[in-house]
Design an enzyme around this catalytic site. Structure first.
Site, PDB file in Angstrom:
ATOM      1  N   ASP A  31     -48.194  -3.740  38.320  1.00 25.67           N
ATOM      2  CA  ASP A  31     -47.445  -3.667  39.586  1.00 25.67           C
ATOM      3  C   ASP A  31     -48.221  -4.342  40.719  1.00 25.67           C
ATOM      4  O   ASP A  31     -47.657  -4.615  41.783  1.00 25.67           O
ATOM      5  CB  ASP A  31     -47.192  -2.198  39.964  1.00 25.67           C
ATOM      6  CG  ASP A  31     -45.743  -1.775  39.717  1.00 25.67           C
ATOM      7  OD1 ASP A  31     -44.877  -2.656  39.600  1.00 25.67           O
ATOM      8  OD2 ASP A  31     -45.486  -0.553  39.679  1.00 25.67           O
ATOM      9  N   GLN A  90     -44.008   5.034  38.001  1.00 30.03           N
ATOM     10  CA  GLN A  90     -42.821   4.844  38.836  1.00 30.03           C
ATOM     11  C   GLN A  90     -42.953   5.646  40.130  1.00 30.03           C
ATOM     12  O   GLN A  90     -43.219   6.848  40.106  1.00 30.03           O
ATOM     13  CB  GLN A  90     -41.564   5.292  38.049  1.00 30.03           C
ATOM     14  CG  GLN A  90     -40.252   5.028  38.750  1.00 30.03           C
ATOM     15  CD  GLN A  90     -39.961   3.534  38.928  1.00 30.03           C
ATOM     16  OE1 GLN A  90     -40.231   2.722  38.053  1.00 30.03           O
ATOM     17  NE2 GLN A  90     -39.419   3.187  40.076  1.00 30.03           N
ATOM     18  N   LYS A 119     -36.692  -1.253  32.823  1.00 24.93           N
ATOM     19  CA  LYS A 119     -38.003  -1.873  32.578  1.00 24.93           C
ATOM     20  C   LYS A 119     -38.332  -1.824  31.085  1.00 24.93           C
ATOM     21  O   LYS A 119     -38.733  -2.834  30.495  1.00 24.93           O
ATOM     22  CB  LYS A 119     -39.090  -1.155  33.399  1.00 24.93           C
ATOM     23  CG  LYS A 119     -38.993  -1.481  34.880  1.00 24.93           C
ATOM     24  CD  LYS A 119     -39.867  -0.599  35.751  1.00 24.93           C
ATOM     25  CE  LYS A 119     -39.591  -0.924  37.227  1.00 24.93           C
ATOM     26  NZ  LYS A 119     -40.307  -0.058  38.162  1.00 24.93           N
TER      27      LYS A 119
END
Ligand code: NDP
Length: 285
Positions: free
Chosen positions: A120, A97, A53
């Site tokens: 997200d 995460q 990422k």
């Protein structure tokens, strides 16, 4: 019949090239898009995802950094850091995460991220907006699937779609997006009876199960579009999706491979969401 391959790797590369100009334009206005990724603990798979990422951002000129905490960190420390990042004007996207260690309440952490920086798309406010058909941030994996379907020229209006899996990260937002696009959607999961019968009716199958080669050719309607979200590691170390790709290729009309399918699109859409967040901040959207 041999199915046409929907190449996520190639599409991801094309999209990332188009992002560069948007990043440059934002940087020129003093709004270089910035993503901060928080990692707690040393899970090897999470470390790889976080590295990819951050590197994905840097490769197109965005700012990105990771913040790593030991697995036994107190949740308060992470909540305080999120509050600091929420207030930082250089940060457009914040991502924690998952999964988190047992002492964390995952939902509490996700809700602490400002909905404006929730790239997200897991904050309840963003989930609600998606369900209402007015998405603000779309979760990256289903967003990537929709882009692949669009690029492949697949019209979803009136189509029978079956999503296998009902997670908050993939299955549920995938179903919401397909409903919004005009498909008739069935969601299957571990309690579903006669799963194969549902799948056999589908013009579009999205497999997000987490079980290698779960979808077999006898379950498919000939010509169906098959999207494989699964990432499973086989005993020989190779990666494999939730679909028996080799066998299903002769029944499906279009199919995504693993690797090289949905995986590269997920990070691409994370970049897209972060750029969109920066564009909103710059008044360009
Ligand atoms: P989860 O484990 O959270 O969800 C799996 C879903 O599959 C659940 O809804 C579960 O049902 C259902 N399921 C499990 N076993 C069966 C079964 N035997 N029959 C029917 N349904 C079943 O996984 P995720 O949604 O997070 O991920 C799914 C897969 O996608 C994984 O392989 C993951 O690695 C991959 N993934 C890939 C990404 C990418 O970028 N390509 C991104 C995210 C995930 P129930 O709810 O009843 O337990």
């Amino acid at each position: 019949m041999t199915a046409q391959i929907i190449d996520g790797k190639a599409l991801a590369e094309t999209l990332r090239q188009t992002f560069k100009a948007r990043v440059e334009a934002l940087t020129a206005r003093g709004q270089r898009p910035g993503l901060v990724v928080i990692l707690v603990g040393e899970d090897p798979a999470s470390q790889v995802y976080v590295r990819n990422k951050v590197n994905g951002c840097l490769a197109i000129g965005m700012h990105s950094e990771k913040i790593v905490y030991p697995a036994d960190i107190a949740p308060r420390v992470v909540l305080d850091k999120i509050a600091e990042l929420n207030a930082d004007p250089q940060v457009h996207g914040i991502l924690v995460q998952l999964p988190l260690p047992a002492q964390f309440d995952e939902q509490e952490i996700l809700e602490a991220i400002s909905p404006e920086k929730d790239v997200d798309g897991f904050h309840a406010e963003n989930v609600g907006a998606l369900l209402q058909g007015q998405p603000h941030f779309i979760p990256c994996t289903p967003y990537g699937v929709m882009k692949m379907l669009e690029a492949a020229g697949i019209d979803l209006t009136g189509k029978e779609a079956v999503v296998i899996g009902r997670s908050n990260i993939v299955g549920k937002p995938m179903a919401a997006l397909l409903i919004n696009a005009g498909a008739t959607v069935t969601v299957c999961h571990s309690k579903t009876r006669n799963l194969a019968e549902h799948v056999r009716r589908a013009d579009l199958v999205v497999a997000a199960v987490g079980r290698a080669k779960f979808v077999t050719p006898d379950m498919l309607k000939p010509g169906a579009v098959v999207i494989d979200v699964g990432i499973n590691r086989l005993p020989d170390g190779s990666l494999c999706g939730d679909v028996d790709f080799a066998a299903c290729q002769s029944v499906a009309g279009q199919i995504t491979p693993v690797p090289g399918g949905v995986g590269p699109m997920t990070i691409t859409m994370l970049l897209a969401n972060t750029i969109e967040a920066a564009e909103r901040k710059a008044g360009l959207r």
